[in-house]
Design an enzyme around this catalytic site. Structure first.
Site, PDB file in Angstrom:
ATOM      1  CE1 TYR A  84      -3.080   7.803  -8.987  1.00  0.00           C
ATOM      2  CE2 TYR A  84      -3.492   5.624  -8.311  1.00  0.00           C
ATOM      3  CZ  TYR A  84      -3.842   6.816  -8.871  1.00  0.00           C
ATOM      4  OH  TYR A  84      -5.189   7.034  -9.141  1.00  0.00           O
TER       5      TYR A  84
ATOM      6  CE  LYS B 141      -0.233  22.227 -15.865  1.00  0.00           C
ATOM      7  NZ  LYS B 141      -1.369  23.183 -16.628  1.00  0.00           N
TER       8      LYS B 141
ATOM      9  CG  ASP C  59      -4.163  22.408 -19.021  1.00  0.00           C
ATOM     10  OD1 ASP C  59      -3.428  21.920 -19.978  1.00  0.00           O
ATOM     11  OD2 ASP C  59      -3.721  23.670 -18.486  1.00  0.00           O
TER      12      ASP C  59
ATOM     13  CG  ASP D 147      -7.231   7.340 -11.437  1.00  0.00           C
ATOM     14  OD1 ASP D 147      -7.992   6.500 -11.941  1.00  0.00           O
ATOM     15  OD2 ASP D 147      -7.605   8.145 -10.593  1.00  0.00           O
TER      16      ASP D 147
ATOM     17  CG  ASP E   9     -12.813   7.617 -14.115  1.00  0.00           C
ATOM     18  OD1 ASP E   9     -12.318   6.488 -14.341  1.00  0.00           O
ATOM     19  OD2 ASP E   9     -13.405   7.863 -13.094  1.00  0.00           O
TER      20      ASP E   9
HETATM   21  C1  IPM Z   1      -8.721   2.896 -11.257  1.00  0.00           C
HETATM   22  C2  IPM Z   1      -9.222   3.219  -9.954  1.00  0.00           C
HETATM   23  C3  IPM Z   1      -7.827   2.952  -9.063  1.00  0.00           C
HETATM   24  C4  IPM Z   1      -6.908   3.840  -9.205  1.00  0.00           C
HETATM   25  C5  IPM Z   1      -8.268   3.193  -7.509  1.00  0.00           C
HETATM   26  C6  IPM Z   1      -9.471   2.256  -6.853  1.00  0.00           C
HETATM   27  C7  IPM Z   1      -7.014   2.857  -6.451  1.00  0.00           C
HETATM   28  O1  IPM Z   1      -9.669   4.510  -9.878  1.00  0.00           O
HETATM   29  O2  IPM Z   1      -8.261   1.711 -11.575  1.00  0.00           O
HETATM   30  O3  IPM Z   1      -8.743   3.647 -12.252  1.00  0.00           O
HETATM   31  O4  IPM Z   1      -7.055   5.115  -8.868  1.00  0.00           O
HETATM   32  O5  IPM Z   1      -5.983   3.558 -10.065  1.00  0.00           O
HETATM   33 MG    MG Z   2      -9.848   5.460 -11.654  1.00  0.00          MG
END
Ligand code: IPM
Ligand code: MG
Length: 358
Positions: free
Chosen positions: A141, A192, A225, A249, A253
């Site tokens: 990032y 990884k 993975d 990240d 999710d």
């Molecule tokens: C998160 C989001 C952010 C990230 C984006 C909005 C920049 O997806 O906080 O997980 O990738 O960190």
């Molecule tokens: Mg995110």
């Protein structure tokens, strides 16, 4: 101790979920006599519109003066076509980096009432309680060089750099081990290392920190993975997962969805002193913004994390979490967690129910 909070509502559904979370904050502040005060600022698209920058100087000063920050979400199609370096998401990355909020805690806890909302079988997810510890101020990032360049043959090439110094790995590993001490005593480090040198160093360093300082912690390693697969196959094998910025990240999710909806997942991003920014894991959801349908619970639960980690007000944090459990018991559901026989409510009604339960 000063008890100043900065509230950054951001874009999309940000303002409506934050507004609701603020009523919960006000309620708990009064009930537990916490002495917290707060002010508002601009971040993301809202800040671009007002100041031409996603993280303007005035917000930076407010953020540095605050003890904790409550953030909604940033970004939206309106700003997707502007110059990359001043897009809303860059504002979020800048505030994380400027405030040194390297430790991102993303708990994925399944409320028993929502076992049916998960796309996985109830027996696979019931009782799920995972903590993802994501490194937030390094890795791909932030690594340089980055950009899109033109090659000699005229073709464009995009490039980014994944980098981690030992010190960055050590400090996030420490956070993961200390969190595990308070929980199930298990850490799985995700990498990884079979392909990427940067994660080979990650794996070695995490192993060393455990050996030197946390011998009682059960440390395992997993390729990313496989971790993605294991999270949907048998998620309850995990206690604490520690990983870098990009893998964290993605996996967070995925872990969120195990709990039924990403609309339930709060997060804390902490510096070395415990100052923190608290935000829901979900994004700004521009498609449903302004319709009073967004789930405010992730933001409300982020307020609970703020009380716990920055202000050390455990009783008030637990009260919010219990109030959320209570409204779920009442059968109230926003659209994202709706299931048969439940009562569908909007953002504001859900917030009001939590306030009433408090
Ligand atoms: C998160 C989001 C952010 C990230 C984006 C909005 C920049 O997806 O906080 O997980 O990738 O960190
Ligand atoms: Mg995110």
């Amino acid at each position: 101790m000063s008890k100043q909070i900065l509230i950054l509502a951001g874009d999309g559904i940000g303002p409506e979920i934050v507004k609701v979370a603020e009523t919960v904050l006000a309620q708990v502040n009064q009930k537990f006599d916490l002495g917290l005060t707060w002010q508002h600022g601009l971040l993301g698209g809202a800040a671009i519109d007002a100041h031409g920058s996603p993280y303007p100087e005035v917000t930076s000063q407010q953020a540095q003066a605050a003890d904790a920050i409550l953030l909604g979400a940033v970004g939206g199609p309106k700003w997707d076509t502007i110059e990359r370096s001043i897009r809303p998401e860059r504002g979020l990355l800048k505030i994380r980096s400027e405030l040194n909020l390297f430790a991102n805690l993303r708990p994925a806890i399944l409320y028993p009432q929502l076992a049916d909302a998960s796309s996985l079988k109830p027996e696979v997810v019931s009782g799920l309680d995972i903590l993802i510890v994501r490194e937030l101020t390094g890795g791909i990032y932030f690594g340089q060089p980055r950009g899109i360049r033109e090659l000699e043959n005229g073709e464009k090439q995009g490039y980014n750099t994944d980098v981690y110094a030992e010190s960055e790995i050590k400090r996030i590993a420490k956070v993961a081990f200390e969190m595990a001490q308070l929980r199930g005593g298990k850490v799985c480090s995700v990498d990884k290392a079979n392909v990427l040198e940067v994660t080979e160093l990650w794996k070695q360093t995490v192993t060393q920190v455990q050996k030197d300082n946390y011998p009682e912690i059960n440390l395992s390693h997993m390729y990313v993975d496989n971790a993605a697969m294991q999270l949907v196959r048998a998620p309850k094998q995990f206690d604490v997962i520690v990983t870098g910025n990009l893998f964290g990240d993605i996996l967070s999710d995925e872990a969120a969805m195990l709990t039924g909806s990403i609309g339930m997942l709060p997060s804390a991003s902490l510096d070395e002193q415990g100052k923190g920014m608290y935000e829901p894991c979900h994004g700004s959801a521009p498609d449903i913004a302004g319709q009073d349908v967004a789930n405010p619970l992730a933001t409300i639960l982020s307020v609970a994390m703020m009380l716990r980690y920055t202000f050390r007000e455990e009783a008030a944090a637990v009260a919010i979490e219990q109030a959320v459990g209570n409204v779920l018991d009442q059968g109230l559901r926003t659209a994202d967690i709706m299931s048969e026989g439940m009562t569908k409510v909007g953002t504001r009604a859900m917030g009001q129910a939590v306030v009433n339960a408090l």
